[in-house]
Motif scaffolding. Structure first.
Motif, PDB file in Angstrom:
ATOM      1  N   ALA A  73      -4.677  -7.983   5.335  1.00  0.00           N
ATOM      2  CA  ALA A  73      -5.080  -6.711   4.734  1.00  0.00           C
ATOM      3  C   ALA A  73      -4.461  -6.473   3.369  1.00  0.00           C
ATOM      4  CB  ALA A  73      -4.733  -5.544   5.667  1.00  0.00           C
ATOM      5  N   GLY A  74      -3.393  -7.192   3.048  1.00  0.00           N
ATOM      6  CA  GLY A  74      -2.799  -7.091   1.727  1.00  0.00           C
ATOM      7  C   GLY A  74      -1.641  -6.125   1.620  1.00  0.00           C
ATOM      8  N   MET A  75      -1.539  -5.137   2.516  1.00  0.00           N
ATOM      9  CA  MET A  75      -0.453  -4.173   2.429  1.00  0.00           C
ATOM     10  C   MET A  75      -0.244  -3.444   3.741  1.00  0.00           C
ATOM     11  SD  MET A  75      -1.735  -0.613   0.690  1.00  0.00           S
ATOM     12  CE  MET A  75      -0.137   0.052   1.144  1.00  0.00           C
ATOM     13  N   CYS A  76       0.936  -2.856   3.895  1.00  0.00           N
ATOM     14  CA  CYS A  76       1.230  -1.921   4.965  1.00  0.00           C
ATOM     15  C   CYS A  76       2.292  -0.959   4.410  1.00  0.00           C
ATOM     16  CB  CYS A  76       1.723  -2.630   6.230  1.00  0.00           C
ATOM     17  SG  CYS A  76       3.120  -3.731   5.987  1.00  0.00           S
ATOM     18  N   ILE A  77       2.555   0.109   5.122  1.00  0.00           N
ATOM     19  CA  ILE A  77       3.535   1.076   4.622  1.00  0.00           C
ATOM     20  C   ILE A  77       4.609   1.321   5.679  1.00  0.00           C
ATOM     21  CG2 ILE A  77       1.902   2.221   3.076  1.00  0.00           C
ATOM     22  CD1 ILE A  77       1.811   4.535   5.109  1.00  0.00           C
ATOM     23  N   PHE A  78       5.826   1.528   5.174  1.00  0.00           N
ATOM     24  CA  PHE A  78       6.983   1.834   6.007  1.00  0.00           C
ATOM     25  C   PHE A  78       7.273   3.321   5.844  1.00  0.00           C
ATOM     26  CE2 PHE A  78      11.356   2.273   7.180  1.00  0.00           C
ATOM     27  CZ  PHE A  78      11.618   1.273   8.106  1.00  0.00           C
ATOM     28  N   TYR A  79       7.383   4.043   6.966  1.00  0.00           N
ATOM     29  CA  TYR A  79       7.619   5.491   6.879  1.00  0.00           C
ATOM     30  C   TYR A  79       8.244   5.988   8.179  1.00  0.00           C
ATOM     31  CZ  TYR A  79       3.690   6.461  10.020  1.00  0.00           C
ATOM     32  OH  TYR A  79       2.868   6.539  11.112  1.00  0.00           O
ATOM     33  N   LYS A  86      10.256   8.092  15.086  1.00  0.00           N
ATOM     34  CA  LYS A  86      10.623   6.695  14.854  1.00  0.00           C
ATOM     35  C   LYS A  86      10.133   6.244  13.477  1.00  0.00           C
ATOM     36  CE  LYS A  86      10.102   5.569  19.787  1.00  0.00           C
ATOM     37  NZ  LYS A  86       9.352   4.748  20.767  1.00  0.00           N
ATOM     38  N   HIS A  87      10.787   5.223  12.961  1.00  0.00           N
ATOM     39  CA  HIS A  87      10.294   4.551  11.765  1.00  0.00           C
ATOM     40  C   HIS A  87       9.211   3.553  12.179  1.00  0.00           C
ATOM     41  CE1 HIS A  87      14.221   5.967  10.207  1.00  0.00           C
ATOM     42  NE2 HIS A  87      13.554   6.082   9.077  1.00  0.00           N
ATOM     43  N   LEU A  88       8.122   3.539  11.451  1.00  0.00           N
ATOM     44  CA  LEU A  88       7.009   2.648  11.739  1.00  0.00           C
ATOM     45  C   LEU A  88       6.604   1.910  10.468  1.00  0.00           C
ATOM     46  CD1 LEU A  88       4.704   4.924  13.946  1.00  0.00           C
ATOM     47  CD2 LEU A  88       6.414   3.274  14.732  1.00  0.00           C
ATOM     48  N   CYS A  89       5.943   0.793  10.664  1.00  0.00           N
ATOM     49  CA  CYS A  89       5.352   0.041   9.549  1.00  0.00           C
ATOM     50  C   CYS A  89       3.955  -0.374   9.989  1.00  0.00           C
ATOM     51  CB  CYS A  89       6.198  -1.182   9.202  1.00  0.00           C
ATOM     52  SG  CYS A  89       5.661  -2.028   7.700  1.00  0.00           S
ATOM     53  N   VAL A  90       2.929   0.238   9.399  1.00  0.00           N
ATOM     54  CA  VAL A  90       1.567   0.048   9.871  1.00  0.00           C
ATOM     55  C   VAL A  90       0.642  -0.254   8.697  1.00  0.00           C
ATOM     56  CG1 VAL A  90       1.908   1.579  11.848  1.00  0.00           C
ATOM     57  CG2 VAL A  90       1.069   2.511   9.678  1.00  0.00           C
ATOM     58  N   ASP A 121       2.118  11.076   1.829  1.00  0.00           N
ATOM     59  CA  ASP A 121       2.409  11.103   0.401  1.00  0.00           C
ATOM     60  C   ASP A 121       3.288   9.912   0.022  1.00  0.00           C
ATOM     61  OD1 ASP A 121       0.983  13.444   0.052  1.00  0.00           O
ATOM     62  OD2 ASP A 121       2.739  14.718   0.445  1.00  0.00           O
ATOM     63  N   ALA A 122       3.138   9.458  -1.227  1.00  0.00           N
ATOM     64  CA  ALA A 122       3.871   8.281  -1.685  1.00  0.00           C
ATOM     65  C   ALA A 122       5.379   8.474  -1.597  1.00  0.00           C
ATOM     66  CB  ALA A 122       3.457   7.939  -3.110  1.00  0.00           C
ATOM     67  N   GLU A 123       5.866   9.691  -1.830  1.00  0.00           N
ATOM     68  CA  GLU A 123       7.313   9.908  -1.797  1.00  0.00           C
ATOM     69  C   GLU A 123       7.889   9.858  -0.381  1.00  0.00           C
ATOM     70  OE1 GLU A 123       5.337  14.015  -2.446  1.00  0.00           O
ATOM     71  OE2 GLU A 123       5.138  11.965  -3.215  1.00  0.00           O
ATOM     72  N   ASP A 124       7.021   9.867   0.631  1.00  0.00           N
ATOM     73  CA  ASP A 124       7.488   9.840   2.021  1.00  0.00           C
ATOM     74  C   ASP A 124       7.360   8.463   2.658  1.00  0.00           C
ATOM     75  OD1 ASP A 124       8.076  12.572   1.963  1.00  0.00           O
ATOM     76  OD2 ASP A 124       5.992  13.101   2.474  1.00  0.00           O
ATOM     77  N   CYS A 125       6.970   7.471   1.905  1.00  0.00           N
ATOM     78  CA  CYS A 125       6.784   6.137   2.467  1.00  0.00           C
ATOM     79  C   CYS A 125       7.061   5.084   1.408  1.00  0.00           C
ATOM     80  CB  CYS A 125       5.361   5.979   3.022  1.00  0.00           C
ATOM     81  SG  CYS A 125       4.083   6.017   1.740  1.00  0.00           S
ATOM     82  N   VAL A 126       7.086   3.831   1.835  1.00  0.00           N
ATOM     83  CA  VAL A 126       7.246   2.698   0.923  1.00  0.00           C
ATOM     84  C   VAL A 126       6.140   1.687   1.215  1.00  0.00           C
ATOM     85  CG1 VAL A 126       8.694   0.752   0.231  1.00  0.00           C
ATOM     86  CG2 VAL A 126       9.735   2.978   0.707  1.00  0.00           C
TER      87      VAL A 126
END
Length: 327
Positions: A73-79, A86-90, A121-126
């Motif tokens: 898929a090219g990307m996922c986000i950590f938040y 919990k912290h997730l990466c999806v 929002d971008a500021e809440d995830c990486v």
């Protein structure tokens, strides 16, 4: 789990709308060619997702899922998901407006199973990107798999033509006779009996389809060359076993440079994400190349005239005046 993680059930693969393969392979019963493409695609994916080791991830984050999603898929986000605490990466996609550098202000996670997607929002995830180009490699994997499958099919056809290299044209009334002759040949009969007319019939014509045995070797070399090219693209070191053990240092340097660039593009994007995650969420996550290989030499230090020995990893300097080398 992402779309291409399971190649065992072809119907499930075809049914997934995120699957690139479904866009190019007809939706019909799996043919041998389609199965072979899936076989190579699965092997490439298997090697691709094992290239990096993630350290100090939270228990709620799956490293295999990260790599599988990045490759397809090219990307996922950590938040941090307050719904689960919990912290997730999806898997996710950028949405909305972009800043001057092309970075999205918002991301939409993808629903899967009992997980329901949401806008973050971008500021809440990486965001974690597969490479610095922010692109997935699934189409490239599919291209390599298709080319390898095509050569494998050509090898099969050529080998079968070598087994039955001639087409016989004979009168309809004598077809059964020649069927019996061919059957005896296939069974390895030491002697084949026939009347005098069998050898003197002028109406019999033979089309010779004999294949040069060297053609098979050329096809195998081409298949191996494509596979090595694929491994280089993945950043995995490989050598040509059919070639002489020794190669000019310029060739070794060019190969090492390609490997270094391939690894750097993918590692840098992951490493940047790790640093941002650590800063934003107070963690100590890191990522590294999974294989314990010798450090690639500095390309600028490779001197003209050196000979690289693939068997020993040593370089020898060839004297300009004679046939002996000094190491």
């Amino acid at each position: 789990c992402c779309s291409m993680s399971n190649f065992g059930d072809l119907h499930d693969v075809m049914a997934n709308p995120r699957d690139t393969l479904a866009k190019f392979v007809p939706r019909k019963a799996a043919s041998l060619d389609t199965i072979r493409i899936n076989m190579y695609l699965g092997k490439i994916m298997e090697w691709a997702v094992t290239r990096f080791t993630w350290n100090n991830l939270p228990d709620t984050v799956d490293a295999r899922y990260i790599e599988s999603t990045l490759n397809t898929a090219g990307m996922c986000i950590f938040y941090y998901d307050a719904r689960y605490g919990k912290h997730l990466c999806v898997a996710a996609n950028p949405i909305g407006d972009y800043d001057v550098y092309g970075n999205s202000y918002k991301y939409q996670t993808e629903s899967y199973g009992k997980y329901y997607g949401l806008t973050i929002d971008a500021e809440d995830c990486v965001p974690i990107w597969h490479n610095l180009a922010h692109m997935h490699d699934q189409l490239i994997y599919l291209d390599y798999a298709t080319r390898l499958s095509d050569i494998e099919q050509t090898l099969d056809i050529t080998a079968k033509n070598m087994r039955n290299p001639r087409i016989v044209s004979c009168p309809p009334g004598q077809r059964q006779t020649y069927d019996n002759v061919l059957r005896d040949i296939e069974r390895g009969a030491p002697v084949i009996y026939g009347g005098e007319a069998l050898l003197q019939n002028d109406e019999i014509k033979v089309l010779d389809l004999t294949v040069n045995p060297a053609y098979l070797e050329h096809l195998r070399d081409e298949r191996d060359s494509i596979w090595r090219d694929c491994l280089t693209f993945l950043g995995i070191n490989s050598t040509n076993e059919t070639k002489a053990e020794r190669m000019i240092s310029d060739e070794a340097g060019a190969r090492d440079g390609q490997l270094a660039i391939a690894r750097a593009s993918m590692w840098k994007s992951r490493d940047m994400a790790c640093k941002q995650i650590n800063d934003k969420f107070g963690m100590d996550i890191s990522v590294e190349w999974a294989f314990e290989e010798e450090v690639l030499p500095d390309i600028e230090e490779v001197n003209n005239g050196e000979i690289y020995d693939g068997a020993t990893g040593r370089s020898e300097i060839r004297e300009n005046t004679g046939g002996e080398n000094r190491s």
